[in-house]
Design an enzyme around this catalytic site. Structure first.
Site, PDB file in Angstrom:
ATOM      1  N   GLN A 613       0.694  -1.279  -0.076  1.00  0.00           N
ATOM      2  CA  GLN A 613       0.013   0.083   0.127  1.00  0.00           C
ATOM      3  C   GLN A 613       0.838   1.363   0.010  1.00  0.00           C
ATOM      4  O   GLN A 613       0.327   2.278  -0.731  1.00  0.00           O
ATOM      5  CB  GLN A 613      -0.995   0.115   1.172  1.00  0.00           C
ATOM      6  CG  GLN A 613      -1.925  -1.149   1.342  1.00  0.00           C
ATOM      7  CD  GLN A 613      -2.843  -1.164   2.414  1.00  0.00           C
ATOM      8  OE1 GLN A 613      -2.856  -0.082   3.220  1.00  0.00           O
ATOM      9  NE2 GLN A 613      -3.348  -2.197   2.945  1.00  0.00           N
ATOM     10  N   CYS A 614       2.021   1.090   0.538  1.00  0.00           N
ATOM     11  CA  CYS A 614       2.738   2.342   0.736  1.00  0.00           C
ATOM     12  C   CYS A 614       3.795   2.350  -0.531  1.00  0.00           C
ATOM     13  O   CYS A 614       4.180   1.393  -1.143  1.00  0.00           O
ATOM     14  CB  CYS A 614       3.686   2.442   2.096  1.00  0.00           C
ATOM     15  SG  CYS A 614       2.684   2.454   3.401  1.00  0.00           S
ATOM     16  N   THR A 615       4.378   3.665  -0.860  1.00  0.00           N
ATOM     17  CA  THR A 615       5.323   3.642  -1.940  1.00  0.00           C
ATOM     18  C   THR A 615       6.729   3.253  -1.282  1.00  0.00           C
ATOM     19  O   THR A 615       7.203   4.204  -0.652  1.00  0.00           O
ATOM     20  CB  THR A 615       5.404   5.089  -2.385  1.00  0.00           C
ATOM     21  OG1 THR A 615       4.228   5.401  -2.957  1.00  0.00           O
ATOM     22  CG2 THR A 615       6.360   5.308  -3.636  1.00  0.00           C
TER      23      THR A 615
END
Length: 747
Positions: A613-615
């Site tokens: 979900q996170c970069t």
């Protein structure tokens, strides 16, 4: 009155001239700095300027006398013209002097300059003019006697200027002396009020005949003196006449007029014993050009040399013509008009009878101005203490760009960049980096679009945020990224026009929850359309693939420049989208972010773990990609074809002054390599193909609503579904020839 200096061998006093003092206003230096930065650059050729001085205007007998001053202001850099329609008519009470300023590029060159040689060159020009006894001379050359020069080094980084003015003057090695031991005399001690007023009106008559009604710096007064004494003009019926000083005007006088001529100069000095600096070159002119051995000189110091307007001239001439038949009426006209032209109540003019019996072939050139400490040396002005802080910031932030134009990038269009409006879709790690680099390139219009809030993990990676933006312990959440980023830009540089817009980008595969959600998405869609239409360059800096779809469609619809940047763990992509699709460019149009795909974008956030979900990317990757995205934009905007320009690649011979303009730049940190591939536009692209763009133009939000729940709609619309089906249905026959005449296999 104290006696001027004398020597034991000759009792006659030496004439002591009051040196000229420069008064350069801040407006002059700021305008000169702007000229140096934007136009002159490395050019060290002398630049013509002009200054002005006025007649000494002390009206209080107890006022402190002042030395002569030359005033330099912002208008000094404009062309000095004698056009009667010029705005300079409004300032005709001052004397205009022509000069030059030399702007040196380094402090070292300023120190190395041979000041005396430079001054000698100026003096030689004055001497050459004084020795040229030609009746056909240009009368305007008399301005050479009041010429000046300034040598300066502008430190544009520190907002300071080092400068040194020179007022070159011919100084014979045998000093100029008064003709008698009495020295200078106050004109009012020799003449009565009537004669002083007649001289004043004669000067006014002369000014009427001059361009812009400006008083010449030097002029001849006729019928003012006879044998060194006041001339009784009233009884002789001969009015005082004044004419500009020139060789031709002097030679046109009768022998008697020559013998009794009074040579006048407008004196900006009010010192009681010393004539002003303009007299130095006057005596050289009289001795070298006219060959005089002695002369009567008037240092003209009216209480005020007043401004003459066109209305005043008409009234003055009309009254003089009406009353010209009687002497009394003529005097009355003089009395009535002198207050409007040049008063005499506090006239401090001097009458100086001087000896010119000098060896004019042997002289020195003097004239460098002393500094504030009274010693020979340059002066320094610190502009930062008086400049407006915002204006100083504007000049400073653009300094690097302006210096590029001096030598390395003369074609750099900084004005175009400053007017370019940039829309940043995403205010995260990439958005912050892009915004900072845009500001460094002089872009002044930046708009952020983001719906996220600043979290505690952001400030260390996203350069526009601080811990105070994270919301504290109240649990209320951090500041909106778009708003906080815009505010940070304005703190960094108040001159930037930064705006933050909180909005969500509608995405394929992300269905609406209810009617309320649908209304909000429709409002966000309309806002996004409006923003893309209003801006010049769009930066796609979002986290997910599907969030890039709608901006790509809208940008293609309005044929906008779009720069896309995306990050992986150790790889990054920067690409420019091609121009809007049409029948004419289908063969060479560059592709968009989706042109390599054979499936429509869909919800990529479903069933993702936290690391997905996170970069998750190497920290050094985003600054590289952000900078590369802006550099690609700048190069693209300097190409006449803009985003329709054909793609260059590494090693190609194309490109302009900023280098090649690739379609894509792909980088890999793990191998420290770069690639510049090119992808043509795909006719079945789900984002930039002509059929999708036309569908958006026709249906607008209804298209967005449809793809939010049915991503296969785009595949059906563009023909991707049919293309895949055709590939699946393709019947491939494999024919294998096992025969081999040399085989050892038994048949």
């Amino acid at each position: 009155m104290a006696s001027p200096a004398t020597t034991c061998s000759d009792p006659r006093p030496i004439v002591k001239f009051a040196p000229m003092v420069s008064t350069a206003e801040v407006s002059f230096w700021t305008k000169l700095a702007d000229l140096k930065l934007n136009e002159l650059r490395l050019n060290e050729e002398p630049l013509p300027i002009f200054g002005t001085f006025a007649a000494s205007s002390i009206t209080n007998r107890t006022a402190t006398p002042i030395p002569p001053r030359l005033r330099i202001d912002s208008e000094s850099l404009e062309k000095n013209t004698d056009d009667s329609n010029s705005s300079s008519i409004s300032k005709n009470e001052s004397i205009s002097c022509n000069g030059k300023i030399i702007l040196l590029n380094t402090a070292e060159s300023f120190k190395r300059l041979d000041k005396q040689s430079s001054l000698n060159m100026l003096g030689e020009r004055i001497a050459a003019f004084c020795k040229n006894c030609s009746v056909d001379e240009d009368d305007q050359d008399i301005s050479a006697l009041t010429s000046f020069q300034c040598v300066s080094f502008l430190d544009l980084k520190k907002h300071s200027a080092v400068y040194w003015f020179a007022f070159p003057a011919i100084a014979p090695r045998k000093p100029i002396r008064y003709s008698s031991v009495s020295g200078p005399l106050r004109l009012r001690e020799v003449f009565d009020d009537s004669q002083c007023k007649r001289l004043s009106v004669a000067v006014t008559y002369m000014r009427i005949r001059e361009p812009n009604y400006r008083c010449p710096p030097y002029f001849i007064a006729i019928n003012l003196l006879k044998d060194g004494l006041p001339f009784d003009a009233k009884s002789s019926k001969l009015p005082i006449r004044c004419t500009p000083l020139s060789y031709s005007n002097y030679m046109s006088l009768s022998e008697e007029e020559k013998a009794n001529a009074a040579f006048c100069f407008v004196d900006p000095c009010s010192l009681p014993e010393n004539p002003g600096w303009p007299m130095r070159n006057l005596v050289a002119y009289l001795g070298m050009k006219l060959g005089l051995k002695a002369a009567h000189i008037v240092a003209f110091r009216p209480s005020a040399l007043r401004r003459i307007s066109t209305d005043l001239i008409e009234s003055f001439c009309e009254r003089c013509q009406t009353n010209q038949n009687t002497d009394d009426d003529f005097v009355n006209v003089e009395y009535a008009e002198q207050d409007a032209c040049s008063g005499t109540n506090h006239d401090r003019s001097l009458l100086l009878s001087v000896s010119l019996d000098c060896d004019w072939e042997n002289y020195n050139v003097v004239g460098w101005e002393s500094n504030a400490r009274g010693k020979m040396g340059p002066r320094i002005v610190n502009l930062s203490s008086v400049m407006d802080e915002k204006k100083m910031a504007e000049q400073s932030v653009d300094l690097n760009l302006k210096l590029m134009r001096w030598r390395l990038l003369p074609d750099l269009d900084t004005e175009m960049l400053s007017k370019t409006k940039c829309l940043l879709l995403g205010a995260g790690t990439l958005g912050c980096g892009v915004a900072r680099t845009l500001m460094a390139w002089g872009v002044r219009h930046i708009t952020f679009v983001d719906n996220g809030r600043v979290s505690y993990s952001n400030p260390v990676r996203q350069s526009l945020f601080e811990i105070g933006d994270c919301g504290g312990a109240s649990g209320s959440g951090g500041a909106f990224k778009a708003i906080a980023a815009a505010a940070a830009l304005q703190r960094i540089f108040p001159g930037v026009n930064a705006t933050g817009v909180v909005a969500t980008i509608p995405m394929p595969g992300h269905a609406f929850g209810n009617a309320t959600d649908e209304a909000a998405v429709e409002a966000d869609s309309a806002k996004l359309d409006e923003l893309i239409k209003a801006n010049d360059v769009i930066f796609l800096l979002t986290d997910t693939r599907e969030s890039r779809w709608l901006p790509t469609v809208i940008a293609s619809s309005y044929d906008k420049v779009l720069i896309n940047a995306a990050l992986g763990l150790d790889s990054w992509l920067v690409m420019r989208h091609g121009c809007a699709p049409s029948a004419d460019n289908s063969k060479y149009r560059l592709g968009c972010y989706f042109c390599n795909d054979v499936v429509a974008p869909e919800n990529s956030m479903r069933e993702r773990t936290l690391d997905q979900q996170c970069t998750v990317t190497r920290p050094g990757l985003a600054p590289i990609a952000a900078s590369m995205a802006v550099e690609l934009m700048v190069a693209l905007l300097h190409d006449k074809e803009k985003h329709c320009a054909k793609a260059d690649s590494i090693g190609s011979r194309g490109g302009g002054s900023l280098g090649i303009i690739p379609h894509q730049v792909r980088g890999m940190l793990s191998t420290y390599t770069l690639m510049t591939p090119t992808t043509p536009g795909f006719d079945c692209c789900t984002a930039c193909s002509q059929v999708v763009v036309e569908e958006y133009r026709k249906k607008g939000f209804n298209l967005i609503k449809c793809v939010s729940t049915n991503t296969s709609y785009l595949e059906d619309l563009t023909g991707l579904s049919a293309l895949r089906a055709k590939a699946d249905d393709a019947d491939v026959d494999w024919e294998v020839d096992d025969s081999d005449e040399d085989s050892d296999t038994a048949v």
